[in-house]
Design a protein around this motif. Structure first.
Motif, PDB file in Angstrom:
ATOM      1  N   ALA A  60       3.268  -7.913  -4.542  1.00  0.00           N
ATOM      2  CA  ALA A  60       3.882  -7.980  -5.943  1.00  0.00           C
ATOM      3  C   ALA A  60       5.576  -7.500  -5.769  1.00  0.00           C
ATOM      4  N   VAL A  61       6.410  -8.111  -6.412  1.00  0.00           N
ATOM      5  CA  VAL A  61       7.665  -7.933  -6.379  1.00  0.00           C
ATOM      6  C   VAL A  61       8.127  -6.531  -6.546  1.00  0.00           C
ATOM      7  N   SER A  62       7.971  -6.013  -7.990  1.00  0.00           N
ATOM      8  CA  SER A  62       8.541  -4.771  -8.648  1.00  0.00           C
ATOM      9  C   SER A  62       7.394  -4.535  -9.346  1.00  0.00           C
ATOM     10  N   VAL A  63       8.034  -3.751 -10.756  1.00  0.00           N
ATOM     11  CA  VAL A  63       7.098  -2.870 -11.356  1.00  0.00           C
ATOM     12  C   VAL A  63       6.042  -3.585 -12.167  1.00  0.00           C
ATOM     13  N   GLY A  64       6.383  -4.727 -12.942  1.00  0.00           N
ATOM     14  CA  GLY A  64       5.805  -5.606 -13.765  1.00  0.00           C
ATOM     15  C   GLY A  64       4.645  -6.088 -13.024  1.00  0.00           C
ATOM     16  N   GLU A  65       5.029  -6.793 -11.597  1.00  0.00           N
ATOM     17  CA  GLU A  65       3.895  -7.524 -10.585  1.00  0.00           C
ATOM     18  C   GLU A  65       3.149  -6.296 -10.119  1.00  0.00           C
ATOM     19  N   VAL A  66       3.347  -5.058  -9.971  1.00  0.00           N
ATOM     20  CA  VAL A  66       2.573  -4.294  -9.306  1.00  0.00           C
ATOM     21  C   VAL A  66       1.638  -3.886 -10.243  1.00  0.00           C
ATOM     22  N   ASN A  67       1.835  -3.558 -11.663  1.00  0.00           N
ATOM     23  CA  ASN A  67       0.959  -3.297 -12.394  1.00  0.00           C
ATOM     24  C   ASN A  67      -0.270  -4.446 -12.776  1.00  0.00           C
ATOM     25  N   ILE A  68       0.192  -5.628 -12.716  1.00  0.00           N
ATOM     26  CA  ILE A  68      -0.775  -6.943 -12.400  1.00  0.00           C
ATOM     27  C   ILE A  68      -1.657  -6.913 -11.341  1.00  0.00           C
ATOM     28  N   ALA A  69      -0.978  -6.649 -10.060  1.00  0.00           N
ATOM     29  CA  ALA A  69      -1.931  -6.300  -8.949  1.00  0.00           C
ATOM     30  C   ALA A  69      -2.836  -5.345  -9.163  1.00  0.00           C
ATOM     31  N   GLU A 135       2.429 -14.001  -9.526  1.00  0.00           N
ATOM     32  CA  GLU A 135       3.243 -14.557 -10.344  1.00  0.00           C
ATOM     33  C   GLU A 135       3.840 -15.793  -9.366  1.00  0.00           C
ATOM     34  N   ALA A 136       5.125 -15.819  -8.973  1.00  0.00           N
ATOM     35  CA  ALA A 136       5.684 -16.968  -8.360  1.00  0.00           C
ATOM     36  C   ALA A 136       6.340 -16.564  -7.155  1.00  0.00           C
ATOM     37  N   VAL A 156      -1.882 -15.709  -8.155  1.00  0.00           N
ATOM     38  CA  VAL A 156      -2.474 -15.510  -9.757  1.00  0.00           C
ATOM     39  C   VAL A 156      -1.359 -15.154 -10.570  1.00  0.00           C
ATOM     40  N   ASN A 157      -1.855 -15.273 -11.829  1.00  0.00           N
ATOM     41  CA  ASN A 157      -0.763 -15.004 -12.988  1.00  0.00           C
ATOM     42  C   ASN A 157       0.404 -15.925 -12.684  1.00  0.00           C
ATOM     43  N   ALA A 158       0.294 -17.162 -12.088  1.00  0.00           N
ATOM     44  CA  ALA A 158       1.286 -17.993 -11.724  1.00  0.00           C
ATOM     45  C   ALA A 158       2.174 -18.593 -12.923  1.00  0.00           C
ATOM     46  N   LEU A 182      -1.088 -23.460  -0.786  1.00  0.00           N
ATOM     47  CA  LEU A 182      -1.912 -22.688  -1.467  1.00  0.00           C
ATOM     48  C   LEU A 182      -3.432 -23.211  -1.870  1.00  0.00           C
ATOM     49  N   ASP A 183      -4.481 -22.206  -1.521  1.00  0.00           N
ATOM     50  CA  ASP A 183      -5.809 -22.685  -1.899  1.00  0.00           C
ATOM     51  C   ASP A 183      -6.247 -22.394  -3.316  1.00  0.00           C
ATOM     52  N   LEU A 184      -5.447 -21.813  -4.050  1.00  0.00           N
ATOM     53  CA  LEU A 184      -5.907 -21.471  -5.270  1.00  0.00           C
ATOM     54  C   LEU A 184      -4.594 -20.827  -6.366  1.00  0.00           C
ATOM     55  N   VAL A 185      -4.567 -21.527  -7.327  1.00  0.00           N
ATOM     56  CA  VAL A 185      -3.505 -21.259  -8.240  1.00  0.00           C
ATOM     57  C   VAL A 185      -3.855 -20.899  -9.676  1.00  0.00           C
ATOM     58  N   CYS A 186      -3.827 -19.539 -10.121  1.00  0.00           N
ATOM     59  CA  CYS A 186      -4.348 -19.343 -11.550  1.00  0.00           C
ATOM     60  C   CYS A 186      -3.467 -19.338 -12.258  1.00  0.00           C
TER      61      CYS A 186
END
Length: 443
Positions: A60-69, A135-136, A156-158, A182-186
């Motif tokens: 996860a890159v930063s704060v927003g992605e960390v919360n998602i992770a 995300e991406a 995930v959360n692509a 990529l084996d899976l893209v959500c």
């Protein structure tokens, strides 16, 4: 061949971007801590902790992605009681948030730079059973190393912004081979399937799950901290608060001037501002200090020195969702003086009406959905912002209607976290622990 060219020119690219990279880390602080991890240099204690376990690698890159992770990891652990994760993040703010909030079964590290010898050292340490990118954030050497080792790779959360899509299409020759690994893209919405397929992802690997970020089923409870600080600093029992969330340069002054005019109608009104980047606090405080405004930091309320504050600046990272609980109306930052917009869902899930400016490109589809369902208000300038906020402060029923409509509009994302976890759970891990006199892991 593409990865060969990428690695050939990678050192040159690093030299070009290194000054800005270091400048950003210095501005945000904390860049010295664990800096070696970015270069694939790890201490003995970390090696010992990871030496006898298989981990799911979350990036996860930063704060927003960390919360998602973190939301996703908790959902996955419901399905896998013995789950252990390694969470890597790029920014110092994301790292600090992860270290502060991650449970003991998640090891937090900095993301290794995507250069083949650095990435090779990272893989030898983590030995991931599977890799989940948020995300991406897909990198050529990371994707290539996972593919060569037979490690499942999920996105995930692509989320794919219009700007990113155009950039990827321009360089499709280079990025399509990477996305095919990529084996899976959500993806959050049905319309995203065609967009990712056009970039090279096989259609049978793309699944519509809804957005984890917008999932109302899994929400962090608002901590009592915000309410206690409000109680410590409030001068009246009537709680009217205009809160600017994740503001960018210029928006703080606009909010302050709007607040001063609104306070003539609503004497109990208070202003709370949460800048997107906390390193701008001194700059913001200096600009607001030129106005007839008593400005304090939220941390000062803990000492009781913010009793007379008109405006409170939130000086912590990753805590904004907890502060939405005290707001009456929320303005979404990066939408008035900057482009892109910020996430409007967190205040909605906290039961607060949202107002944003004309620039919500990063959440374009969601913004259109909210507006078409009378679930949010959009303004074009500071004058219309003042009028819209005044109407909402005056009309409690209008605020309730906005929030109710917004919750209805977000229904399609309910359960997204659990759906995503189920799909990732179905990816067969490629890692097993072989126990002998000295524990080893094979991947």
């Amino acid at each position: 061949m593409i990865r060969f060219i990428y690695n050939l020119f990678w050192p040159l690219g690093l030299l070009i971007f290194l000054p800005g990279y270091f400048a950003k880390m210095i501005r945000r602080g904390g860049y010295r801590e664990k800096f070696g991890q970015r270069l694939g240099i790890y201490d003995g204690s970390l090696r010992n902790r990871l030496s006898d376990r298989c981990s799911t690698w979350l990036h996860a890159v930063s704060v927003g992605e960390v919360n998602i992770a973190l939301k996703f990891a908790n959902a996955l652990r419901v399905l896998e009681a013995d789950l252990h994760c390694v969470l890597t993040t790029t920014t110092t703010t994301g790292f600090a948030l992860a270290r502060r909030t991650a449970p003991p079964w998640i090891e937090v590290m900095y993301t290794p730079l995507d250069y083949w010898p650095i990435m090779r050292r990272a893989f030898s340490l983590i030995r991931p059973a599977r890799i989940v990118l948020v995300e991406a954030e897909v990198w050529p050497n990371l994707a290539g190393a996972a593919h060569r080792r037979g490690i499942p790779l999920a996105l995930v959360n692509a989320r794919l912004s219009t700007r990113s899509e155009r950039r990827y299409q321009r360089f499709r020759f280079f990025v399509a081979p990477m996305f095919r690994l990529l084996d899976l893209v959500c993806v959050p919405e049905g319309r995203d399937v065609e967009r990712w397929a056009a970039l090279g992802v096989p259609r049978n690997r793309i699944h519509v799950t809804g957005s984890i970020k917008f999932d109302s089923d899994v929400q962090t409870q608002s901590a009592p901290l915000a309410s206690s600080l409000w109680d410590a600093s409030a001068g009246t029992t009537e709680r009217l608060v205009l809160l600017g969330g994740s503001t960018h340069r210029g928006e703080e002054e606009i909010l302050a001037r709007v607040f001063l005019r609104l306070r003539e109608q609503f004497p109990s009104l208070r202003l709370f501002i949460a800048p997107r980047h906390v390193e701008r606090l001194q700059e913001i405080r200096a600009h607001l200090g030129a106005l007839p405004l008593r400005v304090r930091l939220a941390s000062e309320a803990l000492t009781g020195s913010a009793d007379d504050a008109d405006c409170m600046l939130l000086d912590t990272t990753g805590e904004l969702h907890r502060w939405y609980s005290i707001a009456t109306v929320v303005f979404i930052g990066k939408s008035l003086t900057a482009h892109g917009g910020q996430n409007p869902v967190e205040p909605i899930l906290a039961g607060k009406p949202v107002v944003f400016g004309p620039h919500m490109e990063n959440f374009g589809a969601l913004a259109k959905t909210l507006l078409s369902n009378y679930a949010a208000m959009q303004v074009g300038d500071s004058d219309s912002l003042e009028g819209t906020v005044a109407k909402l402060l005056r009309d409690g029923e209008a605020r309730e209607r906005l929030v109710g409509n917004a919750h209805t509009a977000l229904t399609e994302h309910k359960g997204a976290t659990a759906r995503t976890a189920e799909l990732v759970h179905g990816l067969r891990p490629k890692c097993r622990v072989r126990r002998s006199a000295r524990s080893k892991i094979s991947c």
